[in-house]
Design an enzyme around this catalytic site. Structure first.
Site, mmCIF file in Angstrom:
data_model
loop_
_atom_site.group_PDB
_atom_site.id
_atom_site.type_symbol
_atom_site.label_atom_id
_atom_site.label_comp_id
_atom_site.label_asym_id
_atom_site.label_seq_id
_atom_site.Cartn_x
_atom_site.Cartn_y
_atom_site.Cartn_z
ATOM 1 N N HIS A 66 0.841 -1.210 0.000
ATOM 2 C CA HIS A 66 0.000 0.000 0.000
ATOM 3 C C HIS A 66 0.871 1.254 0.000
ATOM 4 C CE1 HIS A 66 -3.873 2.048 1.507
ATOM 5 N NE2 HIS A 66 -2.979 3.024 1.415
ATOM 6 N N HIS A 68 1.222 5.352 -2.096
ATOM 7 C CA HIS A 68 0.622 6.336 -3.017
ATOM 8 C C HIS A 68 1.752 6.932 -3.853
ATOM 9 C CE1 HIS A 68 -3.432 6.524 -1.065
ATOM 10 N NE2 HIS A 68 -2.721 5.972 -0.088
ATOM 11 N N GLN A 161 -9.895 9.629 -3.910
ATOM 12 C CA GLN A 161 -9.450 10.373 -2.716
ATOM 13 C C GLN A 161 -10.540 11.269 -2.117
ATOM 14 O OE1 GLN A 161 -5.700 11.214 -1.367
ATOM 15 N NE2 GLN A 161 -7.256 11.557 0.189
ATOM 16 N N HIS A 219 -9.758 1.966 1.146
ATOM 17 C CA HIS A 219 -9.334 2.743 2.323
ATOM 18 C C HIS A 219 -10.556 2.753 3.242
ATOM 19 C CE1 HIS A 219 -5.887 4.167 0.054
ATOM 20 N NE2 HIS A 219 -5.495 4.907 1.061
ATOM 21 N N GLU A 222 -10.269 4.986 8.034
ATOM 22 C CA GLU A 222 -8.964 5.568 8.405
ATOM 23 C C GLU A 222 -9.230 6.808 9.262
ATOM 24 O OE1 GLU A 222 -6.429 6.910 5.222
ATOM 25 O OE2 GLU A 222 -4.740 7.237 6.570
ATOM 26 N N ASP A 318 2.553 3.421 2.794
ATOM 27 C CA ASP A 318 1.497 4.419 2.592
ATOM 28 C C ASP A 318 2.039 5.672 1.909
ATOM 29 O OD1 ASP A 318 -1.130 5.224 2.559
ATOM 30 O OD2 ASP A 318 -1.192 5.857 4.660
HETATM 31 FE FE FE2 Z 1 -3.410 5.143 1.878
#
Ligand code: FE2
Length: 429
Positions: A66, A68, A161, A219, A222, A318
């Protein structure tokens, strides 16, 4: 300094032989032919090229579950996130996003993948933002995926997002990313405007996954908010669709704040669903718990309990040098080391399990188990670490000394040599 690569000329049998490696406590050689593992054992024969592992541990490659890549290597642009909070991170990224171009994304993502490959990370799952009417990052990352073939096995997740339902045309953009070739369906239910929209967004993600026959990686929850309960929706949809191991819930940090009675009930549903979990210990411990004074929550999902209950858990970095986390090199031993501490997995078997979370468990999360691992017939992708075993790897954050991809040595490193008053210090008992 002796080079670990030794050329041999007499009676070659294999393309490459890794000599004198350590696997499960045994001394072994690993022979490679035509890009695949041809033999593992003692005295397997000669190689046209030979590498002396010098008694170090051989392992399947590290896996990033995971990250980005579209936001990576932007820390400080146009400003630093001085508070370190999620919210200043989002505001800072909004400023940086104004100057986003395909070339910019390609350059940064490729650079981080080079860092990761150099450190033995040969499988990477990256989320890519789809809440952009031009899908700039999606188009760039699809090019990166093509460019790095043969070096890194890169999977992309269509990540909305700013929401599937809360961002204009969010569902259409998500679907367009899948049509363009993005591998996995994403979601962010806790960031939709209402609880109902969050639950609906999970159902849309599953509908798209079934329509395009793609895995899911959401996701999920979170946040520290104990009322954020989209994991139960993901579990219910997983059971309904029968997608099981093709579903991954990432982060699930709210699980760390749930009431124990609810968490216990939920655990049974999760076992029934048999989905995968990804925790991101470096970023979870940093971004969560920010609203707490003291006692301050750790803000990570129940990694140890998920593992004890037989669920598949793997780990991600991440963020690497972006508005949410300004540190990092992409070395997957770092999140594994942090997981040992944050999840309190300090027992010997527990430390070993944290190494599994960046290797074989992660292979299951990414759905690459059929081509991953040290076994005859598998692709010759493996690494050598300057350590005795997985416990030793995490204790000393060992150097990856050799990386082999498709039977070809692609990276090598020399562990630092430390001397005190002229005498070598090895950090070994
Ligand atoms: Fe993430």
């Amino acid at each position: 300094m002796r080079s670990p690569v030794v050329k041999k000329e007499r009676s070659p049998i294999f393309d490459l032989v890794l000599r004198n490696a350590r696997l499960d406590g045994q001394a072994v050689d690993v022979a490679v032919q035509d890009g695949r593992i041809a033999a593992i054992g003692q005295s397997v024969g000669q190689g046209r090229q030979e590498i002396d592992a010098q008694g170090r541990m051989v392992s399947p490659p590290l896996i990033e579950s995971h990250v980005h890549l579209d936001t990576t290597l932007t820390a400080g642009e146009p400003k630093w996130n001085e508070s370190g909070t999620l919210f200043e991170g989002i505001a800072t990224w909004a400023l940086r996003k104004e100057s986003l171009t395909e070339d910019d994304v390609i350059r940064r993502a490729t650079e981080l993948l080079r860092w990761q490959a150099a450190q033995g990370v040969l499988y990477v799952r990256s989320h890519v933002d789809t809440t952009d009417p031009d899908l700039t990052a999606v188009k760039a990352m699809l090019k990166v995926k093509e460019n790095v073939k043969g070096l890194v096995d890169l999977q992309l997740v269509a990540f909305p997002q700013e929401g599937i339902l809360s961002y204009p045309r969010g569902a259409e953009l998500l679907e367009e990313a899948l049509r363009l070739g993005v591998d996995v369906v994403g979601g962010i239910p806790h960031y939709e405007l209402t609880r109902d929209m969050g639950a609906e967004s999970v159902k849309i993600a599953f509908t798209l996954a079934e329509k395009y026959d793609r895995p899911i990686d959401i996701h999920c929850d979170e946040t520290d908010d104990p009322q954020s309960r989209f994991l139960e929706v993901v579990a219910a949809e997983t059971i309904r669709s029968g997608m099981g191991r093709r579903v991954t819930a990432s982060h699930t940090t709210a699980f760390g704040s749930y009431d124990d009675a609810y968490a216990f009930k939920l655990m049974g549903f999760l076992q029934r669903a048999d989905l995968n979990f990804v925790a991101n210990p470096l970023v979870n411990i940093t971004l969560q718990g920010r609203m707490d004074t003291y006692p301050k929550r750790r803000g990570m999902t129940r990694v140890k309990e998920l593992w004890q209950n037989g669920l598949n858990v793997s780990l991600g970095y991440d963020d690497v040098m972006d508005p949410w986390y300004s540190l990092g090199t992409g070395n997957m031993l770092q999140p594994a080391h942090m997981a040992v501490h944050v999840a309190q997995m300090t027992g010997r078997k527990e430390v070993m399990a944290c190494y599994d979370m960046v290797t074989r468990n992660a292979a299951r999360t990414l759905g690459v188990q059929d081509r991953y691992g040290l076994a005859v017939g598998r692709p010759a992708d493996f690494i050598v670490l300057d350590a005795q075993d997985a416990w030793d790897v995490l204790r000393r954050l060992a150097t990856v000394t050799t990386v082999v991809k498709g039977g070809r040595p692609i990276a090598e490193a020399t562990p630092p040599e430390v001397r005190l008053l002229g005498e070598r210090v090895t950090f070994q008992r």
